[in-house]
Scaffold this motif. Structure first.
Motif, mmCIF file in Angstrom:
data_model
loop_
_atom_site.group_PDB
_atom_site.id
_atom_site.type_symbol
_atom_site.label_atom_id
_atom_site.label_comp_id
_atom_site.label_asym_id
_atom_site.label_seq_id
_atom_site.Cartn_x
_atom_site.Cartn_y
_atom_site.Cartn_z
ATOM 1 N N ARG A 1 0.834 -1.195 0.000
ATOM 2 C CA ARG A 1 0.000 0.000 0.000
ATOM 3 C C ARG A 1 0.872 1.250 0.000
ATOM 4 O O ARG A 1 0.606 2.213 -0.702
ATOM 5 C CB ARG A 1 -0.930 -0.006 1.213
ATOM 6 N N ARG A 2 1.955 1.211 0.804
ATOM 7 C CA ARG A 2 2.865 2.354 0.840
ATOM 8 C C ARG A 2 3.549 2.541 -0.514
ATOM 9 O O ARG A 2 3.731 3.662 -0.979
ATOM 10 C CB ARG A 2 3.916 2.176 1.945
ATOM 11 N N ARG A 3 3.921 1.429 -1.168
ATOM 12 C CA ARG A 3 4.552 1.529 -2.475
ATOM 13 C C ARG A 3 3.584 2.134 -3.491
ATOM 14 O O ARG A 3 3.965 2.967 -4.308
ATOM 15 C CB ARG A 3 5.018 0.148 -2.951
ATOM 16 N N ALA A 4 2.318 1.693 -3.436
ATOM 17 C CA ALA A 4 1.322 2.229 -4.367
ATOM 18 C C ALA A 4 1.102 3.710 -4.115
ATOM 19 O O ALA A 4 0.977 4.498 -5.056
ATOM 20 C CB ALA A 4 0.011 1.460 -4.216
ATOM 21 N N ASP A 5 1.067 4.088 -2.831
ATOM 22 C CA ASP A 5 0.909 5.510 -2.500
ATOM 23 C C ASP A 5 2.096 6.318 -3.016
ATOM 24 O O ASP A 5 1.930 7.422 -3.545
ATOM 25 C CB ASP A 5 0.787 5.692 -0.982
ATOM 26 N N ALA A 6 3.295 5.762 -2.855
ATOM 27 C CA ALA A 6 4.500 6.457 -3.314
ATOM 28 C C ALA A 6 4.492 6.610 -4.833
ATOM 29 O O ALA A 6 4.849 7.664 -5.366
ATOM 30 C CB ALA A 6 5.748 5.702 -2.869
ATOM 31 N N GLU A 7 4.066 5.560 -5.534
ATOM 32 C CA GLU A 7 4.021 5.618 -7.000
ATOM 33 C C GLU A 7 3.022 6.661 -7.475
ATOM 34 O O GLU A 7 3.280 7.393 -8.440
ATOM 35 C CB GLU A 7 3.672 4.240 -7.561
ATOM 36 N N ARG A 8 1.884 6.744 -6.789
ATOM 37 C CA ARG A 8 0.893 7.761 -7.156
ATOM 38 C C ARG A 8 1.433 9.161 -6.878
ATOM 39 O O ARG A 8 1.218 10.091 -7.660
ATOM 40 C CB ARG A 8 -0.419 7.534 -6.392
ATOM 41 N N SER A 9 2.143 9.294 -5.772
ATOM 42 C CA SER A 9 2.727 10.591 -5.415
ATOM 43 C C SER A 9 3.774 11.002 -6.445
ATOM 44 O O SER A 9 3.808 12.154 -6.901
ATOM 45 C CB SER A 9 3.361 10.515 -4.026
ATOM 46 N N ILE A 10 4.620 10.060 -6.850
ATOM 47 C CA ILE A 10 5.650 10.354 -7.855
ATOM 48 C C ILE A 10 5.005 10.763 -9.172
ATOM 49 O O ILE A 10 5.418 11.742 -9.810
ATOM 50 C CB ILE A 10 6.560 9.125 -8.053
ATOM 51 N N ALA A 11 3.982 10.008 -9.588
ATOM 52 C CA ALA A 11 3.307 10.314 -10.855
ATOM 53 C C ALA A 11 2.686 11.703 -10.817
ATOM 54 O O ALA A 11 2.743 12.452 -11.805
ATOM 55 C CB ALA A 11 2.238 9.261 -11.135
#
Length: 201
Positions: A8-18
Motif C-alpha cells: 500500500r505504501r509503495r502504491a501511494d509512493a508511485e501515485r505521489s511520484i506520478a
C-alpha cells in the motif's frame, strides 16, 4: 498486516511520484524557470514529499522530460513509416512538430541542469527512428548521402526547434509551421544535382 501495508505504501509512493512528475512537466512546459515551490503547489504535495522522491531540481526535471518523451514515443511509434521515405518523413514530422512545440520550454529547463549527453540519451529512440528513416531514403535514392547521417538527423532536430522558436516569436503561424518544416527538411535531404560525393553511412 505489515506485508499488506508495504504494497500500500509503495502504491501511494508511485501515485505521489506520478502526480509530482505530471505537475513538473506541466509547470516547466509553461515556465522553464519555475521553482520547486511552483511544482509543489501544482502537485498538491509538501516539499518534504517531493524531496523524498527527487533530491534535487535536476532529478525532477529529468523525470519530467523523460515522461514527456515517453508519451511522445507512444505517439511517434504509431506513425506509419512504410513505403516511400519522403512521404513517411512528412507523416513523421507532423506529430514530431507538435511534440517539439509542446516541450520546448521543458527542454530549455533540462538544458539548464542536465548534461548534453544525458539529454541526447533520453532522445535516443526518436533520433534512432529518424536515422533509420533517412537511411532507408538514402537506399531508395531519395535522400542525399554526401553528408554524415548524424548531421542530417541533427539538422532535422534544429529545424523543428527553430520552427518552434519562430512560432513563439510570432513570425510563423502554428498552423503553417508543419508544412514549412516538411518543405525545409525535404529540401535539404534531396540529393544534390551532379551526384553525391561521399557516403553518409
Amino acid at each position: 498486516m505489515a506485508t499488506s501495508a508495504r504494497p500500500r505504501r509503495r502504491a501511494d509512493a508511485e501515485r505521489s511520484i506520478a502526480r509530482i512528475v505530471s505537475a513538473a512537466r506541466e509547470v516547466l512546459s509553461r515556465d522553464p524557470d519555475a521553482s520547486i515551490d511552483d511544482v509543489v503547489k501544482a502537485a498538491g504535495v509538501g516539499r518534504m514529499t517531493l524531496y523524498g522522491h527527487f533530491p534535487n531540481r535536476a532529478s525532477l526535471v529529468e523525470a519530467a522530460l523523460a515522461e514527456a518523451l515517453r508519451v511522445g514515443e507512444e505517439v511517434l511509434s504509431a506513425v506509419d513509416l512504410e513505403g516511400d521515405a519522403r512521404a513517411a518523413l512528412a507523416r513523421l514530422i507532423e506529430p514530431s512538430w507538435s511534440l517539439v512545440a509542446e516541450s520546448t520550454k521543458l527542454l530549455q529547463a533540462a538544458e539548464d541542469v542536465l548534461p548534453a549527453a544525458r539529454i541526447r540519451e533520453l532522445h535516443g529512440d526518436a533520433a534512432t527512428r529518424m536515422a533509420d528513416l533517412i537511411r532507408r531514403g538514402q537506399r531508395q535514392g531519395v535522400f542525399r548521402t554526401d553528408l554524415p547521417l548524424t548531421w542530417l538527423v541533427n539538422v532535422v532536430h534544429y529545424v523543428l526547434n527553430g520552427a518552434a522558436e519562430e512560432t513563439r516569436a510570432g513570425r510563423l503561424g502554428a498552423a503553417e509551421a508543419p508544412g514549412v518544416v516538411i518543405a525545409t527538411v525535404q529540401s535539404f535531404l534531396t540529393p544534390p544535382a551532379g551526384g553525391q560525393a561521399m557516403s553518409g553511412n
